[in-house]
Design an enzyme around this catalytic site. Structure first.
Site, PDB file in Angstrom:
ATOM      1  N   HIS A 197     -77.079 -13.938 -17.753  1.00 34.26           N
ATOM      2  CA  HIS A 197     -78.636 -13.516 -17.884  1.00 34.26           C
ATOM      3  C   HIS A 197     -78.879 -12.035 -17.906  1.00 34.26           C
ATOM      4  CE1 HIS A 197     -79.960 -17.446 -17.427  1.00 34.26           C
ATOM      5  NE2 HIS A 197     -79.584 -17.647 -16.432  1.00 34.26           N
ATOM      6  N   ARG A 304     -84.570 -24.512 -28.095  1.00 34.97           N
ATOM      7  CA  ARG A 304     -83.547 -25.042 -27.498  1.00 34.97           C
ATOM      8  C   ARG A 304     -84.076 -25.703 -26.001  1.00 34.97           C
ATOM      9  NH1 ARG A 304     -79.823 -20.493 -29.013  1.00 34.97           N
ATOM     10  NH2 ARG A 304     -77.949 -21.413 -29.829  1.00 34.97           N
ATOM     11  N   ARG A 340     -85.851 -28.743 -30.953  1.00 35.12           N
ATOM     12  CA  ARG A 340     -84.733 -29.621 -31.135  1.00 35.12           C
ATOM     13  C   ARG A 340     -84.708 -30.503 -29.757  1.00 35.12           C
ATOM     14  NH1 ARG A 340     -78.812 -26.836 -30.374  1.00 35.12           N
ATOM     15  NH2 ARG A 340     -79.511 -26.317 -28.369  1.00 35.12           N
ATOM     16  N   GLU A 439     -73.652 -30.002 -37.437  1.00 35.19           N
ATOM     17  CA  GLU A 439     -72.777 -29.092 -36.685  1.00 35.19           C
ATOM     18  C   GLU A 439     -71.569 -29.712 -36.492  1.00 35.19           C
ATOM     19  OE1 GLU A 439     -74.816 -27.879 -33.150  1.00 35.19           O
ATOM     20  OE2 GLU A 439     -75.841 -29.812 -32.988  1.00 35.19           O
ATOM     21  N   ASN A 462     -72.350 -22.444 -34.613  1.00 28.76           N
ATOM     22  CA  ASN A 462     -71.618 -22.511 -33.479  1.00 28.76           C
ATOM     23  C   ASN A 462     -70.801 -23.551 -33.089  1.00 28.76           C
ATOM     24  OD1 ASN A 462     -73.390 -20.146 -33.281  1.00 28.76           O
ATOM     25  ND2 ASN A 462     -74.857 -21.158 -31.691  1.00 28.76           N
ATOM     26  N   ASP A 463     -71.493 -24.843 -33.232  1.00 27.12           N
ATOM     27  CA  ASP A 463     -70.625 -25.961 -33.077  1.00 27.12           C
ATOM     28  C   ASP A 463     -69.927 -26.207 -34.313  1.00 27.12           C
ATOM     29  OD1 ASP A 463     -70.834 -26.855 -30.573  1.00 27.12           O
ATOM     30  OD2 ASP A 463     -72.747 -27.042 -30.628  1.00 27.12           O
ATOM     31  N   ARG A 473     -65.370 -23.230 -28.413  1.00 27.85           N
ATOM     32  CA  ARG A 473     -66.148 -21.929 -28.651  1.00 27.85           C
ATOM     33  C   ARG A 473     -66.022 -21.170 -27.424  1.00 27.85           C
ATOM     34  NH1 ARG A 473     -72.194 -24.469 -29.472  1.00 27.85           N
ATOM     35  NH2 ARG A 473     -73.223 -23.032 -28.448  1.00 27.85           N
ATOM     36  N   CYS A 510     -79.383 -21.948 -38.159  1.00 30.83           N
ATOM     37  CA  CYS A 510     -79.534 -21.529 -36.842  1.00 30.83           C
ATOM     38  C   CYS A 510     -78.805 -21.245 -35.935  1.00 30.83           C
ATOM     39  CB  CYS A 510     -80.598 -22.766 -36.155  1.00 30.83           C
ATOM     40  SG  CYS A 510     -79.849 -24.179 -35.721  1.00 30.83           S
TER      41      CYS A 510
HETATM   42  C1  PEP Z   1     -75.199 -24.288 -32.933  1.00 23.11           C
HETATM   43  O1  PEP Z   1     -74.152 -25.011 -32.708  1.00 23.11           O
HETATM   44  O2  PEP Z   1     -74.780 -23.436 -33.957  1.00 23.11           O
HETATM   45  C2  PEP Z   1     -76.583 -24.189 -32.320  1.00 23.11           C
HETATM   46  C3  PEP Z   1     -77.555 -23.538 -32.949  1.00 23.11           C
HETATM   47  O3  PEP Z   1     -76.638 -24.939 -31.436  1.00 23.11           O
HETATM   48  P1  PEP Z   1     -76.001 -24.695 -29.805  1.00 23.11           P
HETATM   49  O4  PEP Z   1     -75.665 -23.166 -29.975  1.00 23.11           O
HETATM   50  O5  PEP Z   1     -77.370 -24.732 -28.939  1.00 23.11           O
HETATM   51  O6  PEP Z   1     -75.068 -25.565 -29.400  1.00 23.11           O
HETATM   52 MG    MG Z   2     -74.820 -26.843 -31.313  1.00 22.57          MG
END
Ligand code: PEP
Ligand code: MG
Length: 589
Positions: A197, A304, A340, A439, A462-463, A473, A510
């Site tokens: 944070h 989120r 989401r 993802e 990201n996933d 990750r 995203c």
């Molecule tokens: C992702 O996986 O790219 C994503 C946007 O979701 P999160 O980072 O919340 O898993």
């Molecule tokens: Mg994700």
């Protein structure tokens, strides 16, 4: 002969971008390092519990005062401090410490230390970086109670009256939120990382920060001159004349470019050859809408929602969720808000839910799998979303979709929810667009079938990178392999976008990949329609889109797809677009 250099370079985690040069101010924080354990007799238990409770009350009063004094720009983060207020009375900490005093007949300090260790270890075992950082929240809250128990003074950053760079072992969100921008140029800490944070607050304040430096507080002396490069994660102590001149120039250039880019952030993201892109912001809390609007965001591309479920004793009810979603929808209207559905981990510490033991939570009962297993929780959220959709431009996004069956099951539940709202005679909107997050590689492979079911795709890189390359990750040992420009990732994305175009649906992105300007020529070349990212990255991305021709990027993609390694692809981007990109601001490393 060149003179012997005395400057020291420290490498840490780039936590908030920008450069500052100034005098170090070591935050002299009295911590409680050694906690004594002593036994108490039965008749002293009540006294000891009361002593603990009054320390919590004093900690509570301190935090309330800090919250009252939070500046306008940090209002949106007061929620984190409010979470700390809740944590003060959390079962795991407050309840457990009292329990330990009573059952083990020990002093309050020892009981608190024990309860803290147990609570922290629960969070440490979680893979999700956000939840992991909760362990730091517990630590900060516990430190505050401990200081009050033993009578140590609290650090008060708001009383610093010179223009300095803070050097601290660690800074809590409460301390960081007291930073006054006219006094504090930046900060560095031994502990912490990008997902904390404290680092999020630094990015909101837009002051440079480097964290995770290990022993900066031992190496740096008060009043030493230091350079903080928050974009590269570097700290230079006692810099040479030459280094000073170089960084002074860099920082001036950075400030000028940033001001220029921010000024233009309200202009549309129209490419050099006239293609218009929608650039939206990712948010976790409704308060962050201000940052999205201030940075030129044209909607919320990823809300989120799991954050509204955290730091509390029970799940939020429909009414509470509805009010929050409606507020976001109304504030953003007519721009879109893509909500989401819950993306929580199977082993997430939320009370009221028996979390399964999972050896590999990233592959476990998370997100849509969790929601389909717990339809009551899912339905409560879906009712709130459909109701909020009557008040703005709301779209719904399903996370962690691995194939068509999960989408079909979700649609069935959404229809049931709509029927129940109809029966309850509540205003709602069932005709909202519903998208699938892409993802998981299986979803990318099934894109043609999925496109027949949903209205849009949103690629969560990201996933997608994690699951395509088999790289956890959050595992720093394999972090060097984590690269969204890996040719396998690019081929998968290409397949998704090409299929979506054939099927006439739009593809959003995203994940973090969308916020790094080096990826932009490739993403435009691949044909992504809209992007969503951390609000602070929006101005630089919009600015860069205006300089790139989509037609040129498409041709460029043909060469990119011939490459067989991420390294070669990075080299090709740099060779072809180096000049344009070097004028952009690397808001996020
Ligand atoms: C992702 O996986 O790219 C994503 C946007 O979701 P999160 O980072 O919340 O898993
Ligand atoms: Mg994700």
């Amino acid at each position: 002969m060149p003179s012997k250099t005395t400057e020291i370079i420290l490498k840490g985690i780039a936590s908030a971008p920008g450069i500052c040069i100034g005098k170090a101010y070591l935050v002299d924080k009295e911590g409680v390092d050694v906690v004594e354990k002593y036994a108490i007799t039965d008749d002293k238990v009540k006294n000891e519990v009361n002593r603990f409770k009054s320390a919590v009350t004093r900690a509570r009063n301190e935090l309330s005062d800090i919250i009252k004094g939070v500046s306008e720009e940090l209002r949106q983060h007061a929620g984190i401090l409010e979470t700390h207020l809740i944590l003060l009375k959390d079962k795991m900490l407050y309840g457990k410490a009292i329990d330990i005093i009573k059952t083990e007949l020990v002093n309050a300090e020892w009981a608190l230390r024990e309860a803290t260790t147990q609570a922290k270890s629960m969070f440490n075992d979680i893979a999700d970086p956000y939840l992991k950082s909760r362990s730091t929240d517990i630590e900060h809250v516990s430190e505050r109670i401990m200081r009050n128990l033993v009578g140590c003074k609290d650090v008060n950053i708001s009383t610093i009256d010179k223009r300095v760079i803070l050097v601290a072992h660690s800074l809590s969100p409460a301390e960081t939120s007291q930073i006054q921008l006219e006094k504090i140029m930046g900060f560095i800490t031994d502990r912490g990382g990008k997902a904390s944070h404290t680092s999020i607050i630094a990015r909101t304040l837009e002051i440079p920060a480097v964290m995770g430096l290990d022993h900066a507080t031992r190496v740096i002396k008060n009043d030493s001159i230091i350079i903080v490069d928050g974009s590269e994660g570097l700290v230079i102590v006692d810099p040479e004349e030459e280094t000073l001149i170089k960084y002074d120039e860099l920082s001036k250039k950075y400030a000028l470019r940033k001001a220029d880019i921010l000024r233009k952030s309200d202009l549309p993201a129209k490419s050099a050859d006239g293609h218009l892109f929608t650039i939206m912001g990712n948010i976790e809390l409704p308060e962050e809408i201000v940052a999205v609007k201030d940075h030129g965001g044209e909607g919320i591309g990823l809300f989120r929602t799991e954050f509204l479920y955290m730091g509390r004793m029970s799940f939020p009810d429909e009414q509470e969720l509805f009010h929050q979603y409606r507020e976001v929808a109304e504030l953003m209207a007519p721009d879109p808000v893509i909500i989401r559905t819950l993306d929580i981990n199977g082993d997430k510490a939320i009370s009221g839910i028996a979390a399964p033991e999972e050896t590999n939570p990233a592959l476990g009962l998370r997100a849509i799998r969790f929601c389909l297993k717990k339809p009551e929780i899912f339905k409560t959220q879906l009712r709130a979303i459909l109701r909020a959709a009557a008040y703005g431009n709301v779209k719904l996004l399903l996370p962690m979709i691995s194939g068509c069956e999960e989408v079909r099951q979700s649609f069935k539940i959404i229809d049931e929810v709509a029927a129940s709202l109809e029966k309850d005679a509540l205003p709602y909107n069932r005709k909202i667009e519903i998208g699938a997050m892409i993802e998981i590689p299986s979803a990318a492979i099934m894109a043609d079938a999925l496109a027949d079911l949903v209205d849009f795709f949103s690629i969560g890189t990201n996933d997608l990178v994690q699951y395509t390359l088999a790289i956890d990750r959050v595992n720093r040992h394999v972090a060097y392999l984590y690269n969204p420009l890996h040719p396998a990732v690019l081929r998968l994305i290409k397949q998704v976008v090409d299929t979506a175009k054939k099927k006439h649906i739009r593809t959003f992105m995203c994940g973090e990949m969308a916020s790094e300007i080096i990826n932009l020529p490739i993403l435009l070349g691949l044909g992504i329609d809209a992007f969503s990212m951390a609000p602070q990255s929006i101005p630089a991305i919009k600015n860069m889109i205006r300089k790139i021709s989509v037609k040129g990027a498409r041709t460029f993609m043909k060469d990119v797809l011939k490459k067989t390694s991420a390294l070669d692809i990075v080299q090709l981007v740099t060779d072809t677009y180096g000049d344009i990109l070097s004028n952009g601001i690397h808001d996020q490393k």
